[in-house]
Design an enzyme around this catalytic site. Structure first.
Site, PDB file in Angstrom:
ATOM      1  N   PRO A 110       0.904  -1.137  -0.069  1.00 45.14           N
ATOM      2  CA  PRO A 110      -0.121   0.069  -0.075  1.00 45.14           C
ATOM      3  C   PRO A 110       0.885   1.293   0.004  1.00 45.14           C
ATOM      4  O   PRO A 110       1.735   1.524   0.750  1.00 45.14           O
ATOM      5  CB  PRO A 110      -0.817   0.116   1.451  1.00 45.14           C
ATOM      6  CG  PRO A 110      -0.628  -1.440   1.771  1.00 45.14           C
ATOM      7  CD  PRO A 110       0.625  -2.013   1.290  1.00 45.14           C
ATOM      8  N   GLU A 111       0.503   2.250  -0.962  1.00 46.56           N
ATOM      9  CA  GLU A 111       1.499   3.346  -1.245  1.00 46.56           C
ATOM     10  C   GLU A 111       0.510   4.509  -0.577  1.00 46.56           C
ATOM     11  O   GLU A 111      -0.707   4.317  -0.051  1.00 46.56           O
ATOM     12  CB  GLU A 111       1.844   3.682  -2.382  1.00 46.56           C
ATOM     13  CG  GLU A 111       2.792   2.656  -2.828  1.00 46.56           C
ATOM     14  CD  GLU A 111       4.259   2.784  -2.141  1.00 46.56           C
ATOM     15  OE1 GLU A 111       4.457   3.651  -1.468  1.00 46.56           O
ATOM     16  OE2 GLU A 111       4.847   1.596  -2.263  1.00 46.56           O
TER      17      GLU A 111
ATOM     18  N   HIS B 154      -5.023 -13.976  10.229  1.00 46.75           N
ATOM     19  CA  HIS B 154      -4.037 -12.820   9.625  1.00 46.75           C
ATOM     20  C   HIS B 154      -4.785 -11.497  10.134  1.00 46.75           C
ATOM     21  O   HIS B 154      -4.179 -10.521   9.631  1.00 46.75           O
ATOM     22  CB  HIS B 154      -3.897 -12.811   8.021  1.00 46.75           C
ATOM     23  CG  HIS B 154      -3.430 -14.132   7.559  1.00 46.75           C
ATOM     24  ND1 HIS B 154      -2.158 -14.442   7.750  1.00 46.75           N
ATOM     25  CD2 HIS B 154      -3.710 -15.034   6.536  1.00 46.75           C
ATOM     26  CE1 HIS B 154      -1.750 -15.658   7.210  1.00 46.75           C
ATOM     27  NE2 HIS B 154      -2.878 -15.961   6.507  1.00 46.75           N
TER      28      HIS B 154
ATOM     29  N   ARG C  13       1.802 -10.707   6.094  1.00 43.94           N
ATOM     30  CA  ARG C  13       3.144 -10.576   6.494  1.00 43.94           C
ATOM     31  C   ARG C  13       3.570 -10.136   7.677  1.00 43.94           C
ATOM     32  O   ARG C  13       4.766 -10.052   8.087  1.00 43.94           O
ATOM     33  CB  ARG C  13       3.863  -9.955   5.239  1.00 43.94           C
ATOM     34  CG  ARG C  13       3.337 -10.937   4.090  1.00 43.94           C
ATOM     35  CD  ARG C  13       4.070 -10.245   2.816  1.00 43.94           C
ATOM     36  NE  ARG C  13       5.547 -10.300   2.740  1.00 43.94           N
ATOM     37  CZ  ARG C  13       6.103  -9.863   1.682  1.00 43.94           C
ATOM     38  NH1 ARG C  13       5.642  -9.294   0.701  1.00 43.94           N
ATOM     39  NH2 ARG C  13       7.751  -9.918   1.856  1.00 43.94           N
TER      40      ARG C  13
END
Ligand code: ZN
Length: 276
Positions: A2-3, A92, A110
């Site tokens: 994500p930017e 998650h 992650r």
């Protein structure tokens, strides 16, 4: 990853719905990149006043203190406004903020994302994360031509690398960097200090325009990004060069090329973006 546009699209998707909410409970899953920094129950009873953004950090301003939230490499948020809200947290899902107006949940396979509780933006732990960030491309008071031009002059690294580093301007990730360099006709390997004033001007304008357009389109969804209401981004459909290696340039028909810079892929047109 994500930017800035994805983080801003996420912010807009739940900021109004959570403003004014009282925190009812906080639950944590597996450890994230950094510890929360307080006991979860210490946050109970505080109100969420507003949600701001600095770079790729979301700042949940509380009636006492601040929660800094980062989506890391693979994180996304979900906000469920109504009862019964979200199902039980899965493998998650590592942070649930249950409020009087709905539940905010961090999904992060992650686990490079983080939620950090600090006393405010002057807290040393906040400053460590926020102090090195570059100009905000969506904020005209921060992102000025004078500062941008001086920043290019001071850097000898390839412009693509300078953009990705985020110390001059924040949030121009790999996709957006390829696009703005194409629009300003600058080869990605050009040393930043060697860019002509005309091209630097074009780059300055392109960064502002592309980042604003990407936010309007809800960001970019390549694999699985969606905002806090589960809506995907659409910027990828407008990309001129990113992901188009071997396909014809929309401006000159020359095949788009792929260049490896460090670990990252740069897409560019060899005719429109001449080698320096
Ligand atoms: Zn071209």
């Amino acid at each position: 990853m994500p930017e800035l546009p994805e983080v801003e699209a996420t912010r807009r998707s739940f900021a109004d719905a959570i403003a004014g909410a009282r925190i009812l409970s906080v639950s944590l899953g597996k450890p994230l990149r950094w510890p929360l920094g307080c006991a979860p129950q210490d946050l109970v009873g505080r109100r969420v006043l507003q949600v701001r953004r600095r770079g790729k950090y979301l700042l949940l301003e509380l009636s006492q203190g601040l929660l800094l939230l980062h989506l890391g490499m693979s994180g996304s948020l979900r906000f469920a406004p109504q009862a019964p809200g979200l199902p039980a947290a899965g493998a998650h899902e590592h942070f649930d903020l249950v409020t009087s107006q709905g539940t905010l949940r961090l999904h992060d396979p992650r686990r490079f994302g983080a939620v950090v509780a600090v006393s405010g933006e002057d807290d040393p732990r906040a400053r460590k994360l926020l102090d090195g960030l570059g100009m905000e491309p969506l904020d005209p008071a921060s992102f000025t031509w004078a500062r941008f031009a001086a920043g290019l002059q001071a850097r000898r690294a390839p412009i693509k690398t300078v953009l990705l580093a985020g110390k001059l301007v924040v949030g121009v990730g790999n996709i957006y960097a390829s696009e703005v360099l194409f629009l300003s006709r600058i080869h990605p390997a050009t040393p930043a200090c060697d860019i002509s004033t005309v091209k630097a001007r074009r780059l300055f304008t392109a960064i502002g325009q592309v980042m604003a357009q990407a936010v309007e389109l809800g960001g970019t969804t390549l694999r699985d990004f969606s905002n806090a209401l589960g809506v995907n981004g659409h910027f990828q459909h407008t990309a001129q060069v990113y992901g188009r290696a071997g396909q014809a340039c929309h401006a000159c028909s020359q095949p788009i090329q792929l260049l490896r810079q460090g670990q990252r892929s740069s897409y560019y047109c060899p005719r429109c973006q001449k080698t320096p």
